[in-house]
Scaffold this active site. Structure first.
Site, PDB file in Angstrom:
ATOM      1  N   LYS A 183     -34.272  29.419  22.675  1.00 60.15           N
ATOM      2  CA  LYS A 183     -33.331  30.426  22.036  1.00 60.15           C
ATOM      3  C   LYS A 183     -33.375  30.953  20.678  1.00 60.15           C
ATOM      4  O   LYS A 183     -33.563  32.102  20.708  1.00 60.15           O
ATOM      5  CB  LYS A 183     -31.966  29.572  21.642  1.00 60.15           C
ATOM      6  CG  LYS A 183     -31.383  28.627  22.600  1.00 60.15           C
ATOM      7  CD  LYS A 183     -30.107  27.997  22.166  1.00 60.15           C
ATOM      8  CE  LYS A 183     -30.249  26.993  21.052  1.00 60.15           C
ATOM      9  NZ  LYS A 183     -30.533  25.689  21.709  1.00 60.15           N
ATOM     10  N   ARG A 217     -21.154  25.858  19.773  1.00 59.15           N
ATOM     11  CA  ARG A 217     -21.669  24.375  20.632  1.00 59.15           C
ATOM     12  C   ARG A 217     -20.558  23.716  21.222  1.00 59.15           C
ATOM     13  O   ARG A 217     -20.807  22.716  21.808  1.00 59.15           O
ATOM     14  CB  ARG A 217     -22.300  23.609  19.482  1.00 59.15           C
ATOM     15  CG  ARG A 217     -23.986  24.022  19.522  1.00 59.15           C
ATOM     16  CD  ARG A 217     -24.377  23.083  18.944  1.00 59.15           C
ATOM     17  NE  ARG A 217     -25.981  22.746  18.794  1.00 59.15           N
ATOM     18  CZ  ARG A 217     -27.025  22.926  18.360  1.00 59.15           C
ATOM     19  NH1 ARG A 217     -27.106  24.376  17.863  1.00 59.15           N
ATOM     20  NH2 ARG A 217     -28.000  22.348  18.178  1.00 59.15           N
ATOM     21  N   ARG A 277     -42.875  20.111  19.574  1.00 60.04           N
ATOM     22  CA  ARG A 277     -42.568  21.054  18.756  1.00 60.04           C
ATOM     23  C   ARG A 277     -43.002  20.837  17.179  1.00 60.04           C
ATOM     24  O   ARG A 277     -42.917  19.784  16.608  1.00 60.04           O
ATOM     25  CB  ARG A 277     -41.109  21.281  18.593  1.00 60.04           C
ATOM     26  CG  ARG A 277     -40.512  22.476  17.859  1.00 60.04           C
ATOM     27  CD  ARG A 277     -39.314  23.025  18.536  1.00 60.04           C
ATOM     28  NE  ARG A 277     -38.302  22.061  18.279  1.00 60.04           N
ATOM     29  CZ  ARG A 277     -37.140  22.444  18.625  1.00 60.04           C
ATOM     30  NH1 ARG A 277     -36.694  23.577  19.355  1.00 60.04           N
ATOM     31  NH2 ARG A 277     -35.913  21.691  18.207  1.00 60.04           N
ATOM     32  N   ARG A 293     -39.746  18.105  12.937  1.00 64.13           N
ATOM     33  CA  ARG A 293     -38.410  18.284  12.110  1.00 64.13           C
ATOM     34  C   ARG A 293     -37.798  16.891  12.304  1.00 64.13           C
ATOM     35  O   ARG A 293     -38.045  16.246  13.309  1.00 64.13           O
ATOM     36  CB  ARG A 293     -37.395  19.156  12.775  1.00 64.13           C
ATOM     37  CG  ARG A 293     -37.618  20.651  12.374  1.00 64.13           C
ATOM     38  CD  ARG A 293     -36.724  21.737  13.279  1.00 64.13           C
ATOM     39  NE  ARG A 293     -35.802  21.227  13.877  1.00 64.13           N
ATOM     40  CZ  ARG A 293     -35.066  21.787  14.998  1.00 64.13           C
ATOM     41  NH1 ARG A 293     -35.456  23.093  15.006  1.00 64.13           N
ATOM     42  NH2 ARG A 293     -33.794  21.634  15.409  1.00 64.13           N
ATOM     43  N   ARG A 335     -28.862  14.718  20.698  1.00 68.19           N
ATOM     44  CA  ARG A 335     -28.430  16.125  20.781  1.00 68.19           C
ATOM     45  C   ARG A 335     -28.350  16.728  22.207  1.00 68.19           C
ATOM     46  O   ARG A 335     -27.628  17.466  22.592  1.00 68.19           O
ATOM     47  CB  ARG A 335     -29.676  16.981  20.047  1.00 68.19           C
ATOM     48  CG  ARG A 335     -29.549  16.788  18.458  1.00 68.19           C
ATOM     49  CD  ARG A 335     -31.005  17.213  17.847  1.00 68.19           C
ATOM     50  NE  ARG A 335     -31.179  18.572  17.981  1.00 68.19           N
ATOM     51  CZ  ARG A 335     -32.730  19.040  17.820  1.00 68.19           C
ATOM     52  NH1 ARG A 335     -33.380  17.922  17.678  1.00 68.19           N
ATOM     53  NH2 ARG A 335     -32.752  20.238  17.872  1.00 68.19           N
TER      54      ARG A 335
HETATM   55  P1  AMP Z   1     -30.662  23.312  15.984  1.00 70.97           P
HETATM   56  O1  AMP Z   1     -31.895  23.496  15.360  1.00 70.97           O
HETATM   57  O2  AMP Z   1     -29.925  24.357  16.635  1.00 70.97           O
HETATM   58  O3  AMP Z   1     -31.098  22.373  17.315  1.00 70.97           O
HETATM   59  O4  AMP Z   1     -29.722  22.233  15.273  1.00 70.97           O
HETATM   60  C1  AMP Z   1     -29.987  21.244  14.494  1.00 70.97           C
HETATM   61  C2  AMP Z   1     -28.832  20.429  14.378  1.00 70.97           C
HETATM   62  O5  AMP Z   1     -27.940  21.163  13.471  1.00 70.97           O
HETATM   63  C3  AMP Z   1     -28.040  20.038  15.406  1.00 70.97           C
HETATM   64  O6  AMP Z   1     -28.430  18.706  15.989  1.00 70.97           O
HETATM   65  C4  AMP Z   1     -26.674  19.657  14.948  1.00 70.97           C
HETATM   66  O7  AMP Z   1     -26.555  18.538  14.037  1.00 70.97           O
HETATM   67  C5  AMP Z   1     -26.531  20.697  13.697  1.00 70.97           C
HETATM   68  N1  AMP Z   1     -25.720  22.008  14.368  1.00 70.97           N
HETATM   69  C6  AMP Z   1     -26.509  23.321  14.768  1.00 70.97           C
HETATM   70  N2  AMP Z   1     -25.730  24.103  14.985  1.00 70.97           N
HETATM   71  C7  AMP Z   1     -24.476  23.454  14.912  1.00 70.97           C
HETATM   72  C8  AMP Z   1     -23.312  24.084  15.581  1.00 70.97           C
HETATM   73  N3  AMP Z   1     -22.899  25.198  16.172  1.00 70.97           N
HETATM   74  N4  AMP Z   1     -22.077  22.967  15.491  1.00 70.97           N
HETATM   75  C9  AMP Z   1     -22.169  21.657  14.827  1.00 70.97           C
HETATM   76  N5  AMP Z   1     -23.451  21.194  14.413  1.00 70.97           N
HETATM   77  C10 AMP Z   1     -24.626  22.191  14.599  1.00 70.97           C
END
Ligand code: AMP
Length: 210
Positions: A15, A88, A122, A155, A166
């Site tokens: 994405k 989400r 990653r 990360r 996740r």
């Molecule tokens: P990502 O980098 O998009 O995988 O996001 C990393 C973490 O941020 C996720 O595992 C969630 O804990 C939090 N997060 C990211 N986007 C959202 C969202 N739209 N709503 C709630 N938590 C989020």
């Protein structure tokens, strides 16, 4: 209302990569909620601490915090927004359609096992945030960013436990949004195992930007 394009998909589906490329092409503002949250999590405030621990566990951050971050992030003069990592869950999707004109939602479709393999490899630059992958997109020099020379790290939310959570959250809360946007006639499903260039080409052709 501001135009919005959304990228959806399981973790590791690409994405962020596609969103970044499309932002350059369109001049739209790219909002990656995960990055905004990770930045918030570095602050020594109650909010920062709450966000940091939620992310490390792989849980979703409360909607109220997400909506406030988005309101702060949208610049007044932007011509459109590309969302990546948002929405989400259903309440975030409702918020999105009430506040933005959703032009397209690209769903990057990837099998769970492939996604997990991608996440394991990653690495991200600790200084400039550029993403790498040990086998698919390795840096020229081990553990060093090609662009700024920063150290590449895993990360903290890419730990095996957090990844499992996740992926579970994705299937429990995010997957239903495919239907939500399909019903609104804005969903396009793209096979995410194709190359970065091929996927971008399909997107540009869909938006008549090729
Ligand atoms: P990502 O980098 O998009 O995988 O996001 C990393 C973490 O941020 C996720 O595992 C969630 O804990 C939090 N997060 C990211 N986007 C959202 C969202 N739209 N709503 C709630 N938590 C989020």
């Amino acid at each position: 209302m501001i135009d919005a394009i959304v990228f959806m998909g399981i973790q590791g589906s690409g994405k962020g990569t596609q969103a970044k490329l499309l932002a350059v092409k369109t001049g739209y503002q790219h909002i990656n909620i995960g990055d905004l949250l990770r930045k918030e999590g570095t602050k020594d405030t109650d909010l920062g601490k709450q966000v940091k621990s939620t992310i490390q566990l792989g849980d979703l951050v409360p909607d109220k915090i997400i909506f406030a971050l988005i309101q702060d992030a949208v610049s007044d003069d932007c011509s459109g927004i590309i969302f990546d990592g948002f929405p989400r869950n259903l309440s975030q999707a409702e918020y999105l359609v009430q506040n933005f004109r959703v032009m397209r939602v690209y769903y990057l479709d990837l099998e769970e096992s492939v996604a997990i393999d991608r996440i394991k490899g990653r690495r991200v630059c600790s200084q400039c945030g550029t993403n790498y992958h040990l086998t698919n997109e390795p840096p020229k020099k081990d553990s060093v960013c090609d662009l700024c020379g920063g150290v590449l790290i895993t990360r903290s939310d890419d730990s095996p436990k957090a990844v499992e959570k996740r992926v579970q959250a994705f299937f429990e809360e995010t997957f239903v949004l495919k239907d939500f946007f399909e019903k609104r006639g804005v969903l396009i499903v793209l096979p995410a195992e194709r190359s970065i260039a091929e996927i971008q080409k399909q997107i540009l052709s869909d938006l008549h930007l090729d």
